[in-house]
Design an enzyme around this catalytic site. Structure first.
Site, PDB file in Angstrom:
ATOM      1  N   LYS A 131       0.842  -1.196   0.000  1.00  0.00           N
ATOM      2  CA  LYS A 131       0.000   0.000   0.000  1.00  0.00           C
ATOM      3  C   LYS A 131       0.879   1.248   0.000  1.00  0.00           C
ATOM      4  O   LYS A 131       1.731   1.417   0.875  1.00  0.00           O
ATOM      5  CB  LYS A 131      -0.881  -0.031   1.248  1.00  0.00           C
ATOM      6  CG  LYS A 131      -2.246   0.550   1.098  1.00  0.00           C
ATOM      7  CD  LYS A 131      -3.075   0.177   2.323  1.00  0.00           C
ATOM      8  CE  LYS A 131      -4.416   0.887   2.306  1.00  0.00           C
ATOM      9  NZ  LYS A 131      -5.150   0.619   3.552  1.00  0.00           N
ATOM     10  N   PHE A 178     -10.906   7.283  -1.649  1.00  0.00           N
ATOM     11  CA  PHE A 178     -11.463   7.441  -0.304  1.00  0.00           C
ATOM     12  C   PHE A 178     -12.796   8.194  -0.341  1.00  0.00           C
ATOM     13  O   PHE A 178     -12.836   9.420  -0.283  1.00  0.00           O
ATOM     14  CB  PHE A 178     -10.461   8.182   0.582  1.00  0.00           C
ATOM     15  CG  PHE A 178      -9.411   7.294   1.185  1.00  0.00           C
ATOM     16  CD1 PHE A 178      -8.973   6.154   0.535  1.00  0.00           C
ATOM     17  CD2 PHE A 178      -8.849   7.600   2.414  1.00  0.00           C
ATOM     18  CE1 PHE A 178      -8.003   5.336   1.093  1.00  0.00           C
ATOM     19  CE2 PHE A 178      -7.876   6.791   2.982  1.00  0.00           C
ATOM     20  CZ  PHE A 178      -7.444   5.657   2.322  1.00  0.00           C
TER      21      PHE A 178
END
Length: 321
Positions: A131, A178
């Site tokens: 990530k 997000f």
């Protein structure tokens, strides 16, 4: 069928948690972690053995306190990942130190180190997503990792369309736009509340999904950071959705009929102009600069992940001492 079971018919569900004891209940395919989630989970007494193991490992690697803490931090992330992989059949996402978000070479070396540590535990790199924050440097690092080292990457803290386009062009495995944090910014900026399909986070991810499908990109779109189940339901059909245990519980309890909102067929109904950013740093930075929300939330996200990483680092330093 529950709403959760209905979503699973066309979307891969990923648990957004470092608490692997709660993950098993919802039977997700994958799991994602970040420094904030690991910090929260590490404070629970049942996970003390993972910290103790990381401390002993670090002491065996070097004698300098600062380097020991770095080794302990990486080992703790891998320890949590290994435990999670005993529960999920797919992959776990493990995050590179947020402090490296603007350092391409250091990000590459950290990713390789994490993958080596997983390999030492018998975990194939195919089961791990590294990530990385979706900065210009992070996207460039991910391209090298994917193409030269066959290390799969999850580009996180993604808020702007240029980030998504550059990631697809870079050939990264997966992106994490997000949703909830985009909503947070717009609510604060406008003073308005947004529901359903009008949610700016939902609109952003829908646009990215549609653009990817229209242009044949293989990069997986994984909506993340949800504030409510309504956002999740509006993105039913997205490739992946990573969801917190609290929202997974609500989806599991809800029995209403769910409509699929995103699909490759629907994506092709309205053509979007094709653009390019991966090889054009000036254009990428300019477009990000023009998007106040994306710029501010990216910076804030990196700061917050770095702060929680530092807290965890300090805990490990104290234990090493």
């Amino acid at each position: 069928m529950s709403v959760l079971d209905q979503i699973k018919q066309f979307t891969t569900i990923v648990a957004d948690s470092g608490d692997f004891e709660t993950i098993a209940e919802y039977k997700p395919q994958d799991a994602t972690t970040n420094p904030s989630l690991i910090l929260a989970a590490s404070q629970k007494p049942q996970y003390a053995k993972l910290i103790d193991n990381a401390i002993e490992y670090a002491k065996s690697k070097c004698s300098k306190p600062e380097e020991q803490a770095d080794w302990a931090m990486d080992k703790l992330l891998v320890n949590f990942g290994c435990e999670i992989l005993k529960i999920v059949p797919g992959r776990v996402s493990t995050e590179v130190d947020a402090r490296l978000s603007f350092d391409k070479d250091a990000t590459i070396e950290k990713a390789k180190r994490l993958i080596k540590m997983y390999a030492d535990e018998g975990v194939d790199k195919k089961r791990v997503l590294i990530k990385i924050a979706s900065t210009w440097e992070g996207i460039q690092a991910a391209h090298v990792l994917e193409q030269e080292h066959q290390i799969h990457c999850n580009l996180t803290l993604l808020f702007g369309f240029p980030q998504a386009v550059a990631c697809a062009e870079a050939g990264v495995t997966l992106i994490s736009p997000f949703v909830g944090r985009i909503l947070d910014w717009h609510k604060k900026a406008s003073g308005k509340d947004f529901q359903g399909a009008e949610d700016p986070g939902v609109i952003s991810v829908s646009n990215i999904y549609n653009y990817y499908k229209q242009n044949g990109y293989k990069t997986i779109v994984m909506g993340a950071s949800f504030r409510n189940t309504g956002e999740i339901e509006e993105l039913a059909g997205c490739d992946f959705l990573t969801i917190s245990p609290a929202l997974l519980a609500k989806l599991k309890e809800d029995k209403k009929k769910l409509e699929r909102k995103l699909s490759p067929e629907k994506a092709n109904a309205k053509k979007m102009e094709k653009v390019s950013y991966f090889k054009n740093e000036k254009a990428f930075r300019w477009e990000m600069n023009q998007d106040a929300m994306a710029t501010e939330k990216l910076s804030e996200g990196i700061r917050n992940f770095a702060a929680d990483g530092n807290k965890l680092h300090k805990v490990l330093q104290e234990k090493l001492a």
